[in-house]
Design an enzyme around this catalytic site. Structure first.
Site, PDB file in Angstrom:
ATOM      1  N   TRP A  64     -23.477  13.210   8.152  1.00 40.09           N
ATOM      2  CA  TRP A  64     -22.311  13.061   7.284  1.00 40.09           C
ATOM      3  C   TRP A  64     -22.424  13.929   6.038  1.00 40.09           C
ATOM      4  O   TRP A  64     -23.492  14.036   5.422  1.00 40.09           O
ATOM      5  CB  TRP A  64     -22.146  11.607   6.850  1.00 40.09           C
ATOM      6  CG  TRP A  64     -21.628  10.709   7.940  1.00 40.09           C
ATOM      7  CD1 TRP A  64     -21.405  11.046   9.250  1.00 40.09           C
ATOM      8  CD2 TRP A  64     -21.273   9.326   7.827  1.00 40.09           C
ATOM      9  NE1 TRP A  64     -20.939   9.964   9.948  1.00 40.09           N
ATOM     10  CE2 TRP A  64     -20.847   8.897   9.094  1.00 40.09           C
ATOM     11  CE3 TRP A  64     -21.277   8.420   6.776  1.00 40.09           C
ATOM     12  CZ2 TRP A  64     -20.421   7.594   9.338  1.00 40.09           C
ATOM     13  CZ3 TRP A  64     -20.851   7.121   7.014  1.00 40.09           C
ATOM     14  CH2 TRP A  64     -20.429   6.719   8.285  1.00 40.09           C
ATOM     15  N   LYS A 116     -18.221  15.035   9.536  1.00 38.44           N
ATOM     16  CA  LYS A 116     -19.332  14.805  10.457  1.00 38.44           C
ATOM     17  C   LYS A 116     -19.768  16.153  11.032  1.00 38.44           C
ATOM     18  O   LYS A 116     -19.126  16.706  11.914  1.00 38.44           O
ATOM     19  CB  LYS A 116     -18.882  13.870  11.570  1.00 38.44           C
ATOM     20  CG  LYS A 116     -20.024  13.155  12.289  1.00 38.44           C
ATOM     21  CD  LYS A 116     -20.651  12.065  11.445  1.00 38.44           C
ATOM     22  CE  LYS A 116     -21.644  11.225  12.214  1.00 38.44           C
ATOM     23  NZ  LYS A 116     -21.016  10.305  13.178  1.00 38.44           N
ATOM     24  N   GLU A 171      -5.346  -4.107  -1.989  1.00 44.00           N
ATOM     25  CA  GLU A 171      -5.788  -5.354  -1.358  1.00 44.00           C
ATOM     26  C   GLU A 171      -6.724  -6.172  -2.249  1.00 44.00           C
ATOM     27  O   GLU A 171      -7.060  -7.312  -1.917  1.00 44.00           O
ATOM     28  CB  GLU A 171      -6.504  -5.041  -0.036  1.00 44.00           C
ATOM     29  CG  GLU A 171      -5.593  -4.478   1.042  1.00 44.00           C
ATOM     30  CD  GLU A 171      -5.425  -2.968   1.009  1.00 44.00           C
ATOM     31  OE1 GLU A 171      -4.968  -2.389   2.008  1.00 44.00           O
ATOM     32  OE2 GLU A 171      -5.767  -2.355  -0.034  1.00 44.00           O
ATOM     33  N   THR A 211       0.851  -1.185   0.000  1.00 41.61           N
ATOM     34  CA  THR A 211       0.000   0.000   0.000  1.00 41.61           C
ATOM     35  C   THR A 211       0.889   1.237   0.000  1.00 41.61           C
ATOM     36  O   THR A 211       2.064   1.166   0.336  1.00 41.61           O
ATOM     37  CB  THR A 211      -0.909   0.024   1.232  1.00 41.61           C
ATOM     38  OG1 THR A 211      -0.088   0.017   2.414  1.00 41.61           O
ATOM     39  CG2 THR A 211      -1.823  -1.194   1.258  1.00 41.61           C
TER      40      THR A 211
END
Length: 552
Positions: free
Chosen positions: A449, A444, A337, A192
């Site tokens: 959201w 938030k 991944e 990553t």
């Protein structure tokens, strides 16, 4: 208990080497074209590629490399790097592609964590090798991807002893039958990008590599075919160039590799010269290409479609490609991944009956999963949320090319057999997925959201904005409120107030950012994604003008 009745089919393992053998045998004269680090254009065929990859396998065996050991690469998209892909994995070792854009300390960490036996590198990375080599004592040798003459010319000041790739493989004849390996054995290792903490390794298998290539080539995925000339702008050190180096030989396509010349002018000229029909890359690269084309007043003559991924494709970029240049944009989503492809925004027959605006709105999302990937969205309680296009939560995935655990990590990140992606998303009734944010980037505000991606997309559609990023800023009443950081196009004179007013009627009133700040450039990760962690650090002390106001 009755024993199961097994079928009577050949047990032929799925191996990365079989992809190259197929291309060499059935598309042997199809070209692979590379812009070399040396500056010239190199041409050869899939048949040539297999022979040289086998020579590399022989050379590695001669160096004592054993199956399962890792061979690192620090290289651009070129034919020698492609040979490493197949020559390393073909003899049973693991090809470990390393991102040279990471900080040297991270590169050294990755080399040591992978325990690379040898590292092959393009000569442009000689300075990087000199920096990291003293930190990597277990590396047995550094292999410069060039010949002796080129190395003596370009690496005269290099402190680290380097082997010549061409000399190594030149000692071998290529008369080497690919060994029959267990398809579950490791093939590639990708780390990553390491935006937080140390990078983590995803160790792929031959089986997952071939299955991913099959799925990526499907018509409703990248749709690669032997009729294509494919130019992957996405680097081969970025999750195996999204599987293109494996999909191209699977279908027998012409492959065009741009080397280290990724500016708009160089890409455009190579695409035109080689008749490129299909390409793939991250938004930041396409931004440079589109800017060059607009300034130069040129158009594509052969390019028909492009995959845009790595980060969300701004709707303005999609419209520019399609409306101004007639190039189909395939919006994609995936992760290291996941090898990496997960979804692509291709429309079904029924969706194609919608109005053009409705179709475009769908294609701005990340789209359907490919066969082999399943996904779901879960709430804070871990329960799956409905596919209604509005319920958003944490996106989980599973499939045969999704990791079970990270390399050299005993604990698995899976939750009930599903991999938590870290993305926040919705899925509609048709199975179309839409990323609304990364879980660490969502804003938030007052318990509700706000999608930073949606706010960025609106700002990116402004004609005087070159790039934009939206982050959360502290607010005493609402906890967090949106702040937009903007890079203007050259010569632009738009004001903060005008940019804020641009949101009117485009988003809910309470979503409207509280402030806009201007920057000369935005920080990006080593894979071209916006580095929001860095932006949050830079603007941690920024005081919003609404701190003493009532926000409706």
């Amino acid at each position: 208990m009755t024993s199961p009745l097994f079928g009577q089919m050949m047990d032929v393992p799925l191996l990365a080497s079989s992809l190259l053998s197929h291309a060499a045998r059935h598309f042997g004269d199809t070209e692979i074209v590379s812009r070399r680090i040396e500056g010239d254009i190199h041409r050869y065929t899939w048949r040539d590629c297999e022979k040289r990859a086998k020579q590399l396998s022989q050379a590695l065996i001669g160096l004592g490399v054993q199956p399962g050991e890792r061979i690192g690469t620090l290289a651009w998209n070129g034919y020698r790097h492609l040979e490493c892909y197949f020559g390393v994995t073909g003899m049973g070792a693991v090809c470990h592609t390393i991102n040279p854009r990471l900080f040297p300390d991270q590169v050294a960490f990755i080399v040591n964590h992978a325990d690379d036996e040898y590292v092959a590198f393009d000569m442009t990375f000689a300075t990087l090798v000199d920096i990291i080599a003293p930190q990597c004592p277990n590396v047995k040798g550094w292999i410069a991807l060039g010949d002796e003459t080129c190395i003596s010319t370009h690496l005269a000041d290099m402190a680290t002893p380097a082997l010549s790739y061409e000399t190594l493989i030149g000692r071998c004849d290529g008369d080497y039958p690919w060994p029959v390996l267990d398809e579950r054995s490791a093939s590639f290792l990708c780390y990553t990008s390491g935006t937080t903490g140390n990078p983590k390794g995803a160790l792929y298998t031959h089986r997952s590599t071939v299955l991913h290539a099959f799925a990526a080539s499907l018509p409703d995925a990248m749709g690669c075919s032997a009729r294509d000339a494919i130019l992957p702008v996405v680097p081969m050190f970025h999750v195996n160039a999204w599987g293109i180096p494996h999909a191209a030989p699977l279908v027998g396509a012409k492959l065009v590799l741009p080397g280290n010349c990724l500016d708009g002018k160089a890409l455009y000229e190579l695409m035109e010269a080689e008749g490129v029909t299909f390409s793939a890359g991250v938004p930041t690269v396409w931004l440079g290409l589109l800017n060059y084309m607009k300034q130069a007043g040129v158009r594509f003559n052969t390019l028909k479609r492009t995959v845009i991924g790595g980060s969300a494709c701004p709707p303005a970029m999609l419209r520019s490609f399609e409306d101004e240049y007639g190039v189909e944009v395939i919006h994609a989503w995936g992760m290291t991944e996941m090898s990496p492809l997960g979804t692509l925004a291709k429309l079904t027959w029924r969706q194609q009956q919608l109005t053009p605006d409705e179709q475009r709105h769908l294609r701005e999302k990340q789209g359907h999963v490919m066969f082999g990937v399943d996904m779901k969205v879960v709430g804070d309680d871990g329960q799956e949320l409905p596919w209604d296009g509005t319920s958003f939560g944490d996106l989980h995935v599973r499939g045969p090319w999704v990791i079970d655990r990270y390399f050299r990590k005993d604990d698995s990140p899976l939750i009930d057999g599903w991999f938590p992606t870290g993305d926040v998303a919705t899925i509609d009734a048709d199975g179309f997925m839409h990323i609304t944010d990364r879980s660490k980037d969502v804003i938030k505000s007052g318990g509700e959201w706000i999608s930073s991606i949606d706010l960025e997309n609106v700002m990116m559609s402004h004609p005087q904005v070159a790039e934009a990023a939206c982050i959360a800023c502290s607010h005493p009443k609402w906890t967090e409120r949106p702040l937009v950081v903007v890079v203007l196009r050259p010569g632009a004179t738009v004001t903060r107030e005008e940019l804020l007013a641009f949101y009117d009627g485009k988003v809910a009133k309470w979503w409207k950012p509280d402030d806009v700040v201007f920057a000369d450039e935005l920080p990006h990760t080593a894979t071209g994604k916006l580095q929001k962690l860095r932006l949050r650090e830079l603007y941690r002390e920024h005081v919003l003008p609404t701190v003493d106001e009532k926000v409706v």
